[in-house]
Design a protein around this motif. Structure first.
Motif, mmCIF file in Angstrom:
data_model
loop_
_atom_site.group_PDB
_atom_site.id
_atom_site.type_symbol
_atom_site.label_atom_id
_atom_site.label_comp_id
_atom_site.label_asym_id
_atom_site.label_seq_id
_atom_site.Cartn_x
_atom_site.Cartn_y
_atom_site.Cartn_z
ATOM 1 N N ASP B 32 1.045 -1.253 0.101
ATOM 2 C CA ASP B 32 0.172 -0.024 -0.043
ATOM 3 C C ASP B 32 0.924 1.239 0.113
ATOM 4 O OD1 ASP B 32 -2.119 -1.337 -0.100
ATOM 5 O OD2 ASP B 32 -2.748 -1.152 2.041
ATOM 6 N N ILE B 33 1.938 1.197 0.720
ATOM 7 C CA ILE B 33 2.992 2.238 0.836
ATOM 8 C C ILE B 33 3.141 2.595 -0.747
ATOM 9 C CG2 ILE B 33 5.061 3.238 1.407
ATOM 10 C CD1 ILE B 33 4.838 1.473 4.110
ATOM 11 N N GLU B 36 0.789 3.907 -2.976
ATOM 12 C CA GLU B 36 0.409 5.417 -2.804
ATOM 13 C C GLU B 36 1.617 6.205 -3.322
ATOM 14 O OE1 GLU B 36 -2.339 6.097 -1.354
ATOM 15 O OE2 GLU B 36 -2.385 8.066 -0.602
ATOM 16 N N VAL B 37 2.823 5.841 -3.409
ATOM 17 C CA VAL B 37 3.824 6.546 -3.826
ATOM 18 C C VAL B 37 3.831 6.332 -5.445
ATOM 19 C CG1 VAL B 37 6.502 6.885 -4.325
ATOM 20 C CG2 VAL B 37 5.516 6.483 -1.825
ATOM 21 N N GLY B 38 3.125 5.384 -5.875
ATOM 22 C CA GLY B 38 3.135 5.248 -7.389
ATOM 23 C C GLY B 38 1.972 5.840 -7.862
ATOM 24 N N ALA B 39 0.913 5.911 -7.103
ATOM 25 C CA ALA B 39 -0.502 6.565 -7.673
ATOM 26 C C ALA B 39 -0.312 8.059 -7.789
ATOM 27 C CB ALA B 39 -1.572 6.178 -6.784
ATOM 28 N N ARG B 106 10.840 0.991 5.158
ATOM 29 C CA ARG B 106 9.688 -0.158 5.458
ATOM 30 C C ARG B 106 9.074 -0.313 4.227
ATOM 31 N NH1 ARG B 106 7.119 -3.458 7.682
ATOM 32 N NH2 ARG B 106 4.662 -3.282 7.657
ATOM 33 N N ALA B 107 8.998 0.314 3.145
ATOM 34 C CA ALA B 107 8.369 -0.331 1.945
ATOM 35 C C ALA B 107 9.144 -1.156 1.269
ATOM 36 C CB ALA B 107 8.286 1.169 0.797
#
Lengths: 170, 400
Positions: B32-33, B36-39, B106-107
């Protein structure tokens, strides 16, 4: 080099290798700290570092000669690095360069005979909005004018002596 | 003579609550991290513009080789002429950079972070060490970060030693490993085979700070700023002939003309965008946009006023590249020296049009055949100056 000096250099290098480890990735930190303490990285020092890290001395020479902030010849206690890059050029670095040569009595790439001052060009110092920029050891001066040069040199002279070792970096 | 504050506009970083990005990340799955960074379509702020989410996804999927770990590396080797925004970020928002690195760890599942700091910025080191120490004490680095069992990550500083080419990520890794900063062949890419042969993410200082904002405010917010292909805000390092040089935050997609108005650079003859490796844009093209799809930049904007001699500008850039070429591949090592020689001939008024054409053909060779971005982009300034200012540079007499 006297035996005493050699011994001290060897001891210093061994202590640094203990601190940073015997991995190849320790090479540059070891060389940087060595230079901070001894102002240069001599042939003898490169050989000792190579032995300690179990690599060929040519590898150490290759690294030392590659990086602008590592050097085999002394540039003195105070290394003056004037930013030569475009924004500092636009803001008048050429006149500062001339005055540095006049007041230090040396050309770029040289060291004063008393071993106190060295003068070199630096690639962009990242002070482009307030040039011309000058790095003296690890202290940065911005908006330098030809008139400022004398005061900067005086400031170095006044810290030379008791506090000189503190002032010596990179 | 003492450095002054370079900040000219408020930064979004100031309005984001400290650690809110990390807190959000700790409550999310790794996928999910990265999602989000991709989106939000954040692209690398060092200048290359590679999508950060894609980079992290590749590193997350890569397998660790026996006995090792993955690495998160922050590229603080800010050497591009005319760039100084990373210096300002590290001075004023170091926590946010380390927070972003921790989110990255973390990602992708990294346990070690390295900030590669250029030696010209050695005076920032005590401050950065202090911030790291405080983060360790606050459980924002170390074991079980933020109370998340099993999440261990720490960051250490590594000083550069004076080499522009080390801003190229594989050269940076070579330097970290104790070698000459000579770029590697790619592939393999660092996300697969990076530091010590392990999966490694290398991102720019500013990129990590934006990651925090994205996690804190959401991809949707970031995407609503900028253009479709160049989302978000960007920090610009502005220098040269303008009233208010310094660091500005603008949305990507701003035109050169709009930017000049904000910095007091109206009436400029040309603007160098992207530093020495960027392009020289003449006044007739000030309507162009600063964005990855048009004029791409890591943030360097150098304003050239009406009286400037474009050959002197070209010469400064070529001297820079002759000095900073690592010397590994021939197109770059020999090519830049040839181009500098050409600029000197032009300055003396001794360059024939035929020879100038040969130099331009050489530029093409360098752009195609150099091993890394340094050699591929080093002819850009020369080519654009020749293209737009032929009238000014040909047939010079000593009067110049």
């Amino acid at each position: 080099m006297l035996v005493g000096q050699q011994q001290r250099l060897q001891d210093d290098i061994r202590a640094l290798v203990e601190r940073f480890g015997r991995k190849r990735s320790a090479l540059i930190p070891v060389l940087q700290e060595l230079q901070n303490a001894h102002t240069t990285i001599s042939d003898f020092a490169m050989q000792v570092v190579a032995d300690e890290l179990s690599i060929h001395p040519a590898e150490v020479y290759g690294v030392t000669s590659f990086y602008a902030f590592l050097r085999q010849e002394s540039r003195g206690r105070f290394v003056f690095r004037l930013c030569g890059t475009i924004s500092c050029e636009l803001s008048g670095k050429s006149r500062v360069a001339r005055q540095l040569e006049n007041d230090l009595g040396i050309r770029f790439g040289e060291t004063t005979a008393d071993g106190r001052f060295g003068l070199e060009w630096a690639s962009c110092l990242g002070m482009c909005d307030q040039g011309p920029a000058l790095l003296v050891n690890d202290r940065v001066y911005t908006g330098v004018t030809p008139e400022h040069v004398h005061a900067i040199i005086d400031e170095c002279k006044s810290t030379f002596g008791a506090h000189a070792r503190e002032a010596v970096h990179s | 003579m003492t450095p002054v504050n370079s900040k000219k506009t408020p930064f979004t970083f100031e309005s984001v609550e400290p650690e809110s990005g990390l807190r959000a990340a700790l409550g999310m799955s790794r996928a999910d991290i990265i999602g989000e960074v991709g989106a939000c379509n954040l692209r690398g702020r060092g200048g290359a513009g590679f999508p950060t989410g894609t980079k992290w996804n590749l590193a997350a999927a890569a397998k660790v080789k026996a006995g090792g770990t993955k690495y998160v590396v922050c590229n603080a080797d800010e050497g591009e002429p005319g760039t100084f925004k990373d210096r300002v970020i590290l001075s004023d928002h170091a926590d946010m950079v380390f927070e972003g690195m921790t989110i990255g760890a973390r990602a992708i599942g990294a346990t070690v972070g390295i900030l590669y700091l250029r030696s010209e910025y050695v005076y920032l080191r005590p401050h950065l060490e202090q911030v790291l120490e405080r983060r360790r004490a606050g459980n924002l680095l170390g074991q079980d970060i933020g109370g998340l069992a099993g999440f261990s990550f720490d960051i250490h500083l590594h000083m550069g030693a004076g080499a522009y080419v080390c801003g190229e990520e594989t050269a940076l890794i070579e330097s970290l490993e104790g070698h000459r900063g000579e770029p590697r062949n790619r592939p393999p890419f660092p996300v697969d085979t990076g530091f010590e042969g392990q999966p490694t993410v290398v991102n720019n200082v500013e990129t990590f700070a934006w990651v925090v904002c994205v996690l804190s405010r959401g991809a949707h917010w970031f995407k609503s700023i900028g253009t479709e292909k160049s989302t978000g805000y960007k920090l610009f390092s502005v220098s040269g002939d303008c009233r208010e040089p310094g660091v500005y935050e603008f949305p990507l997609g701003i035109t050169v003309g709009e930017l000049l108005e904000k910095v007091g650079g109206q009436g400029a003859k040309a603007v160098q965008i992207g530093g020495a490796s960027g392009h020289c844009v003449p006044a007739s093209e000030f309507g162009r946009r600063i964005a990855f799809e048009d004029l791409s930049t890591g943030g360097s904007i150098i304003v050239l006023g009406p009286g400037r001699d474009m050959l002197a500008v070209a010469r400064n850039f070529m001297e820079f590249f002759v000095e900073e070429s690592c010397g590994q591949c021939t197109p770059c090592r020999a090519g830049n020296a040839k181009l500098l020689g050409g600029v000197e001939m032009l300055q003396r008024g001794e360059c024939s049009m035929n020879y100038l054409q040969e130099l331009l053909a050489l530029c093409e060779t360098m752009q195609l055949a150099s091993k890394c971005g340094l050699g591929q982009s080093s002819p850009n300034a020369f080519v654009s100056i020749v293209k737009h200012f032929k009238d000014e540079i040909m047939g010079r007499t000593l009067a110049h």
